[in-house]
Design a protein around this motif. Structure first.
Motif: not given
Ligand SMILES: [Zn+2]
Length: 468
Positions: A257-261, A364-378
């Motif tokens: 769901x988060x990826x799709x958002x 490369x992607x850190x300047x566009x706030x539409x992007x996101x980093x999704x961590x999958x664990x600890x």
């Protein structure tokens, strides 16, 4: 290098546990040189034989996560070393030196379990017992470790000749097939965790041992969960003692769901994931739930996946993995990497943002706030991922850099949680349980849970535990 210099190096280490007295010296130049143990000089292993019962002597991996090595010996003089890993910190952290070993069992291909096996093979001529997949993946893992240590200027305890010796030292065993070491009969069982990971059943004249290695009883996309094995002594990993996982399916859905958002708002979801296990799980989850997405896969995981697919009998749903593999776009070149910047999702290494292609992408992607980093664990203490979570900053090309993107963390772990560990231990109905691969608090939580039903042992590195 003197003992004194090694201590300085150790003090600079980013890792927490530095209590293992490993004495290492250095051949010549610290930067390109090879560090080696002085064989026989530094082992904590006792010289006297075992008179009664079974001796467990942890060289590493007791009271800590990873860095595993444990010698098991009985009064017949039969002995085996369970795993021999290293912690890939800067500099790497080693278990204490192994005594002369003819046989070692390597439970799976993660570097904290397999990383020091080349030293064993090169210095002791040790035979390495493992599953076919662990053996087939070992070259990728060792060469990568060697490369990283050369780039970072931290010498390893073994060199390329040791690595070659280790590649020729494997004896592969299928799940359920019996094999002998001295007076013992051994058998591998599926450990969950990652494909090819084994639990080891050890039948000795004094009793039956089950060594779990890293394990999970829950099915994950690419491997079935571990099943209990009745035994007298259960050596149980306790990484997640006292911690309860969310429902696996619900957590996978929350991730999708988060990826799709993120994609709906025009962003790219960057998913840092381990090369061996998590990355492939993420590909499977996304392929099943949202095949319309454009997902790019970069890093060492692409070679690992290829080896997985050559061993389909050790995967849970090999046809689905093959389909997911053909569906995602593998990054093979610099121009592929640039193209991936327009993807919906980028799955890449390293899982805890300690280097690897993920740093290039985030830069490369850190300047566009539409992007996101999704961590999958600890995210371990001292890792880039932990820094990102706590301070919204990341070391990029040696510079502490602000990263203002959305960071969301998920729990897609491949280790059993507290409830699964307790249930598994009960179903093995052992008289004794030895808790390892756990920090103090998780081990205590498990001890409290199981203490009234079986005798609980919490071993210490460098000290022998004898169970009669
Ligand atoms: Zn592992």
């Amino acid at each position: 290098m003197s003992w004194f210099h090694w201590k300085i190096l150790k003090r600079r280490s980013s890792s927490g546990n530095q209590g293992v007295p490993v004495r290492i010296y250095h051949e010549q130049h610290r930067r390109q040189g090879t560090m080696i143990y002085r064989a026989g000089r530094t082992t904590t292993y006792p010289e006297e034989p075992v008179e009664e019962g079974i001796r467990f002597h942890f060289l590493g991996g007791a009271g800590e996560v990873g860095n595993v090595g444990c010698v098991i010996e009985d009064p017949t003089g039969t002995k085996v070393l369970m795993d021999y890993g290293l912690a890939p910190t800067k500099p790497p952290k080693y278990p204490s030196e192994a005594p002369l070993m003819d046989h070692a069992v390597i439970t799976h291909s993660h570097i904290d379990h397999i990383g020091m096996a080349p030293w064993l093979a090169g210095h002791h001529g040790t035979t390495l017992h493992g599953s076919r997949l662990t053996s087939n993946l070992s070259e990728i893992m060792w060469r990568d470790t060697y490369k990283v240590s050369s780039i970072e200027g931290y010498p390893l305890a073994w060199d390329k000749r040791d690595l070659d010796a280790a590649l020729g030292a494997w004896q592969e065993h299928d799940m359920g097939d019996q094999f002998s070491i001295g007076n013992w009969d051994l058998k591998f069982h599926i450990a969950g965790h990652i494909p090819g990971a084994v639990m080891t059943e050890i039948n000795t004249p004094s009793g039956k041992i089950l060594w779990t290695g890293d394990m999970d009883t829950r099915d994950s996309p690419n491997v079935s969960g571990a099943k209990p094995v009745e035994c007298d002594i259960l050596c149980l990993e306790g990484t997640y003692g006292g911690k309860y996982h969310p429902d696996r399916k619900e957590e996978e859905q929350r991730f999708v769901d988060r990826v799709l958002d993120v994609v709906a708002r025009g962003g790219v979801a960057v998913v840092p994931a381990f090369a061996s296990g998590r990355g492939q799980d993420v590909i499977r989850i996304l392929h099943e739930a949202a095949p319309e997405l454009e997902v790019h896969y970069d890093g060492m995981g692409t070679r690992v996946s290829q080896v997985w697919l050559e061993n389909p009998d050790l995967l849970r749903e090999p046809r689905k993995m093959r389909k997911a593999w053909n569906w995602c776009r593998r990054v093979r070149s610099k121009s592929d990497r640039k193209k991936a910047l327009d993807a919906d999702v980028i799955v890449t290494t390293s899982g805890m943002l300690d280097g690897g292609p993920v740093i290039w992408y985030i830069n490369r992607l850190r300047h566009d706030p539409a992007n996101a980093i999704l961590l999958t664990g600890y995210q371990a203490e001292g890792s880039g991922g932990r820094m990102l979570l706590e301070h919204r900053r990341l070391p990029i090309w040696g510079k502490n850099t602000p990263v203002e993107l959305e960071v969301t963390q998920f729990s897609l772990s491949n280790h059993a949680g507290h409830a699964e560990l307790a249930k598994f231990a009960r179903e093995c109905s052992p008289k004794h349980v030895v808790l390892f691969h756990a920090d103090a608090e998780p081990a205590m939580a498990l001890a409290e849970e199981l203490g009234s039903e079986m005798k609980v042992h919490i071993p210490e590195n460098g000290k022998s535990l004898i169970i009669r």
